[in-house]
Enzyme design. Structure first.
Site, PDB file in Angstrom:
ATOM      1  N   HIS A   1     -38.027  -0.449  19.224  1.00 23.30           N
ATOM      2  CA  HIS A   1     -37.653   0.364  18.072  1.00 23.30           C
ATOM      3  C   HIS A   1     -37.204  -0.515  16.891  1.00 23.30           C
ATOM      4  CE1 HIS A   1     -38.181   3.793  20.696  1.00 23.30           C
ATOM      5  NE2 HIS A   1     -37.382   3.208  21.579  1.00 23.30           N
TER       6      HIS A   1
ATOM      7  N   GLU B   1     -30.160   3.151  19.859  1.00 23.99           N
ATOM      8  CA  GLU B   1     -30.881   2.288  20.786  1.00 23.99           C
ATOM      9  C   GLU B   1     -31.417   1.031  20.110  1.00 23.99           C
ATOM     10  OE1 GLU B   1     -34.752   2.128  23.735  1.00 23.99           O
ATOM     11  OE2 GLU B   1     -34.348   3.976  22.626  1.00 23.99           O
TER      12      GLU B   1
ATOM     13  N   HIS C   1     -35.366  -2.214  26.153  1.00 20.35           N
ATOM     14  CA  HIS C   1     -35.131  -0.825  25.746  1.00 20.35           C
ATOM     15  C   HIS C   1     -33.885  -0.298  26.441  1.00 20.35           C
ATOM     16  CE1 HIS C   1     -38.750   0.660  23.524  1.00 20.35           C
ATOM     17  NE2 HIS C   1     -39.285  -0.433  24.048  1.00 20.35           N
TER      18      HIS C   1
ATOM     19  N   GLU D   1     -35.187  -0.854  30.924  1.00 21.95           N
ATOM     20  CA  GLU D   1     -34.346   0.225  30.380  1.00 21.95           C
ATOM     21  C   GLU D   1     -32.959   0.014  30.969  1.00 21.95           C
ATOM     22  OE1 GLU D   1     -35.209   2.612  28.264  1.00 21.95           O
ATOM     23  OE2 GLU D   1     -37.368   2.980  28.445  1.00 21.95           O
TER      24      GLU D   1
END
Length: 224
Positions: free
Chosen positions: A10, A24, A77, A138
């Site tokens: 992102h 995030e 992430h 993650e």
């Protein structure tokens, strides 16, 4: 010279998951930069998709990574959806990627996070289009109680350092102890606490990430 590429999920107009005052894209960057610093401390050449908050399209990340031609590739992430725990994705076609994922998973569990496991994805572009052995991590869920494992920059950097240790072990590079920047008195308190309570190095690294670690060590060292 070993080479590792870090993709930072992102950024810019795409903040990723947002919850409980956390974005995030920001968390990913803190983790990735800590990972980069730790790898470079061990002599690894590191490429990274971004070092600030800016637009960072996945297709561009993949292109940069393949052009860099790393030995290993890690995409950073974090999660949302009300769950709990770390998880790591691979394509399932590369045994080296699975070994890397399992080594990173072990290091993350070592800092106190539970794991949802290593999972195979046939749709995630990062693990299926990057040519090097690639994993997508993650770290935690921003929108559940799981966030307390990484709700400060100090805790987020601990995740990045754990990822780096997993990478180093996959590369066969011995992990060096963290350089201590605490005053000598604080280091002495830390040593006394470790010896007195028999804590292993993993436990001590976890305590080091506590905001008031120096005060805690002093209090425990003085306890009769």
């Amino acid at each position: 010279m070993r080479k590792v590429f870090i993709g930072v999920g992102h950024g810019g107009s795409d903040p990723g998951a947002c919850a409980n005052g956390l974005r995030e894209s920001d968390v990913n960057l803190v983790m990735a930069l800590a990972m980069k610093a730790e790898l470079e401390r061990h002599g690894v050449t590191v490429g990274i998709s971004r070092v600030k908050d800016e637009n960072d399209r996945l297709a561009e990340e993949i292109r940069e990574c393949n052009a860099f031609a790393p030995d290993l590739a890690v995409e950073v992430h974090n999660n949302a959806g009300g769950g709990d725990g770390f998880e790591c994705y691979i394509s399932g076609k590369n045994q080296t990627a699975r070994q890397l994922a399992e080594r990173i998973e072990a290091e993350v569990k070592g800092i106190g996070q539970n794991s949802r496991g290593v999972k195979v994805s046939t749709s995630l572009g990062w693990v299926n289009k990057v040519k090097a052995p690639a994993v997508l991590c993650e770290g935690f869920f921003l929108d559940s109680a799981d966030r307390t494992i990484a709700d400060t920059a100090v805790k987020q950097r601990r995740f990045g350092q754990a990822y780096a240790r997993g990478v180093l072990k996959q590369l066969g590079i011995p992990v060096k102890e963290q350089e201590q920047t605490q005053p000598s008195a604080a280091l002495a308190d830390r040593k006394r606490v470790q010896e007195r309570f028999g804590f292993d190095d993993v436990t001590m690294r976890y305590l080091d990430g506590y905001r008031f670690a120096a005060a805690l060590y002093q209090r425990l060292a003085e306890t009769k």
